[in-house]
Design a protein around this motif. Structure first.
Motif, PDB file in Angstrom:
ATOM      1  N   ARG A 124       0.774  -1.047   0.183  1.00  0.00           N
ATOM      2  CA  ARG A 124      -0.051   0.154  -0.076  1.00  0.00           C
ATOM      3  C   ARG A 124       0.961   1.297  -0.008  1.00  0.00           C
ATOM      4  O   ARG A 124       1.285   1.862   1.143  1.00  0.00           O
ATOM      5  N   PRO A 125       1.238   1.835  -1.204  1.00  0.00           N
ATOM      6  CA  PRO A 125       1.991   2.971  -1.230  1.00  0.00           C
ATOM      7  C   PRO A 125       1.399   4.076  -0.521  1.00  0.00           C
ATOM      8  O   PRO A 125       2.272   5.078   0.156  1.00  0.00           O
ATOM      9  N   TRP A 126       0.151   4.207  -0.433  1.00  0.00           N
ATOM     10  CA  TRP A 126      -0.420   5.442   0.536  1.00  0.00           C
ATOM     11  C   TRP A 126      -0.100   5.453   1.798  1.00  0.00           C
ATOM     12  O   TRP A 126       0.263   6.405   2.471  1.00  0.00           O
ATOM     13  N   LEU A 127       0.047   4.207   2.269  1.00  0.00           N
ATOM     14  CA  LEU A 127       0.367   3.875   3.646  1.00  0.00           C
ATOM     15  C   LEU A 127       1.736   4.288   4.275  1.00  0.00           C
ATOM     16  O   LEU A 127       2.262   4.724   5.158  1.00  0.00           O
ATOM     17  N   ARG A 128       2.723   3.813   3.205  1.00  0.00           N
ATOM     18  CA  ARG A 128       4.093   4.224   3.282  1.00  0.00           C
ATOM     19  C   ARG A 128       4.476   5.739   3.373  1.00  0.00           C
ATOM     20  O   ARG A 128       5.045   6.073   4.259  1.00  0.00           O
ATOM     21  N   ARG A 129       3.804   6.180   2.333  1.00  0.00           N
ATOM     22  CA  ARG A 129       3.709   7.825   2.423  1.00  0.00           C
ATOM     23  C   ARG A 129       3.221   8.471   3.650  1.00  0.00           C
ATOM     24  O   ARG A 129       3.768   9.376   4.027  1.00  0.00           O
ATOM     25  N   MET A 130       2.208   7.849   4.170  1.00  0.00           N
ATOM     26  CA  MET A 130       1.721   8.453   5.494  1.00  0.00           C
ATOM     27  C   MET A 130       2.777   8.291   6.586  1.00  0.00           C
ATOM     28  O   MET A 130       2.900   9.334   7.376  1.00  0.00           O
ATOM     29  N   PHE A 131       3.631   7.226   6.594  1.00  0.00           N
ATOM     30  CA  PHE A 131       4.569   7.271   7.804  1.00  0.00           C
ATOM     31  C   PHE A 131       5.728   7.800   7.157  1.00  0.00           C
ATOM     32  O   PHE A 131       6.445   8.223   7.985  1.00  0.00           O
ATOM     33  N   HIS A 132       5.864   8.770   6.100  1.00  0.00           N
ATOM     34  CA  HIS A 132       6.772   9.614   5.709  1.00  0.00           C
ATOM     35  C   HIS A 132       6.419  11.057   6.307  1.00  0.00           C
ATOM     36  O   HIS A 132       7.119  11.743   6.705  1.00  0.00           O
ATOM     37  N   ASP A 133       5.130  10.932   6.115  1.00  0.00           N
ATOM     38  CA  ASP A 133       4.662  12.600   6.099  1.00  0.00           C
ATOM     39  C   ASP A 133       4.020  12.756   7.970  1.00  0.00           C
ATOM     40  O   ASP A 133       4.047  13.912   8.173  1.00  0.00           O
ATOM     41  N   ARG A 193      11.761  -1.683  -3.654  1.00  0.00           N
ATOM     42  CA  ARG A 193      11.462  -1.287  -5.023  1.00  0.00           C
ATOM     43  C   ARG A 193      10.309  -2.185  -5.444  1.00  0.00           C
ATOM     44  O   ARG A 193       9.529  -2.064  -6.146  1.00  0.00           O
ATOM     45  N   ALA A 194      10.407  -3.601  -4.847  1.00  0.00           N
ATOM     46  CA  ALA A 194       9.446  -4.570  -5.593  1.00  0.00           C
ATOM     47  C   ALA A 194       8.144  -4.126  -4.980  1.00  0.00           C
ATOM     48  O   ALA A 194       7.072  -4.359  -5.526  1.00  0.00           O
ATOM     49  N   ALA A 195       8.423  -3.662  -3.690  1.00  0.00           N
ATOM     50  CA  ALA A 195       6.754  -3.162  -3.196  1.00  0.00           C
ATOM     51  C   ALA A 195       6.191  -2.330  -3.809  1.00  0.00           C
ATOM     52  O   ALA A 195       4.958  -2.152  -3.927  1.00  0.00           O
ATOM     53  N   GLU A 196       7.147  -1.122  -4.407  1.00  0.00           N
ATOM     54  CA  GLU A 196       6.427  -0.247  -5.018  1.00  0.00           C
ATOM     55  C   GLU A 196       5.790  -0.513  -6.272  1.00  0.00           C
ATOM     56  O   GLU A 196       4.732   0.014  -6.796  1.00  0.00           O
ATOM     57  N   ALA A 197       6.460  -1.654  -6.842  1.00  0.00           N
ATOM     58  CA  ALA A 197       5.915  -2.079  -8.297  1.00  0.00           C
ATOM     59  C   ALA A 197       4.445  -2.845  -8.060  1.00  0.00           C
ATOM     60  O   ALA A 197       3.924  -3.196  -8.881  1.00  0.00           O
ATOM     61  N   LEU A 198       4.258  -3.314  -6.771  1.00  0.00           N
ATOM     62  CA  LEU A 198       2.767  -4.157  -6.608  1.00  0.00           C
ATOM     63  C   LEU A 198       1.693  -3.170  -6.552  1.00  0.00           C
ATOM     64  O   LEU A 198       1.916  -2.029  -6.330  1.00  0.00           O
TER      65      LEU A 198
END
Length: 278
Positions: free
Chosen positions: A71-80, A273-278
């Motif tokens: 879930r890219p949006w969740l990773r971004r949330m943990f960045h922001d 990077r593999a996770a980003e591609a999913l």
């Protein structure tokens, strides 16, 4: 009604800068977590509320880290997010295994009460999540126990889809109530998704993804002794108490989490990077 976006760009509504130094960050499987103790979280929450500053306080356990891998949006949330902390022994062990560093572990029921006790009447709390009855009971108990004001209470069983009538109604209630503390008790990742979708439309508030805090506060679920959590066994107590609801998360989810840990150990950033591609 001004949104968070407006308050951070309009000098007339700019809150004073924080006097606290940003906590150090450790990356655990693609998530940036703060090396912050429960006492430090209390200090930062109290300061943000008194300054009228918007802040997101989110947490990562093994279930969250597993969900974030796809879930890219969740990773971004943990960045922001302004505060993101470790909430689970599994994440601690994964961090120790992968980097040799062990972040402090805490969970909202351990520090939300102390924060509200320090704030007293300076805090107005909106409870979002659980059943309607549980949210109202939790609000009454915490108001009586800690002296905080109740800005509102709303159950978590509504359509959280952005733009849905249910979600818009909840947003309007929060915008009108203007709570200084928003406790989201809708379960993971539903509460994180709703906060991510609506953060820019909320009034300045300290938004805390608090999971099952509403049921603890309402007296429907009791927490095990702290030594159980310190030993990393709180998940087992929860599984025994609620097997029908939690068996998938723990009996299936924990092995998947272990596989992701091994993938990060073997492939490092290539795993990201593999996770980003999913």
């Amino acid at each position: 009604m001004r949104s968070n976006l407006a308050t951070t760009t309009d000098p007339a509504f700019m809150p004073p800068p924080s006097d606290l130094t940003p906590p150090p960050v450790i990356e655990v499987m693609g998530l940036g977590l703060h090396m912050v103790t429960r006492e430090e979280i209390v200090d930062r929450v109290v300061e943000a509320v008194r300054a009228g500053r918007a802040m997101r306080v989110i947490n990562a356990n093994a279930h969250c880290v597993t969900l974030a891998q796809r879930r890219p949006w969740l990773r971004r949330m943990f960045h922001d997010a302004e505060i993101r902390f470790c909430d689970g022994a599994g994440v601690q062990l994964a961090s120790l295994f992968l980097s040799g560093r062990k972040p402090p572990r805490t969970t909202p029921p351990e520090w939300v009460g102390p924060a509200l006790e320090r704030l007293g009447g300076d805090a107005s709390v909106y409870w979002l999540g659980g059943t309607e009855e549980a949210a109202e009971i939790a609000a009454q108990i915490y108001s009586a126990r800690y002296g905080c004001k109740t800005a509102g209470a709303h159950g978590g069983f509504f359509d959280p889809t952005p733009g849905s009538p249910d979600s818009e109604k909840v947003l309007q209630e929060i915008q009108q109530a203007r709570p200084s503390v928003l406790l989201l008790n809708m379960g993971m990742p539903r509460q994180e998704r709703w906060l991510c979708d609506n953060w820019s439309r909320l009034p300045p508030t300290v938004a805390i993804t608090a999971g099952a805090l509403v049921d603890h506060a309402a007296g429907r679920v009791s927490r095990p002794p702290r030594w159980v959590a310190d030993m990393g066994l709180e998940w087992l107590v929860r599984l025994v108490r609620e097997p029908r609801r939690l068996w998938r998360r723990y009996l299936l989810g924990l092995p998947v989490f272990g596989l992701y840990v091994l993938r990060w150990k073997l492939f490092g950033r290539r795993s990201a990077r593999a996770a980003e591609a999913l």
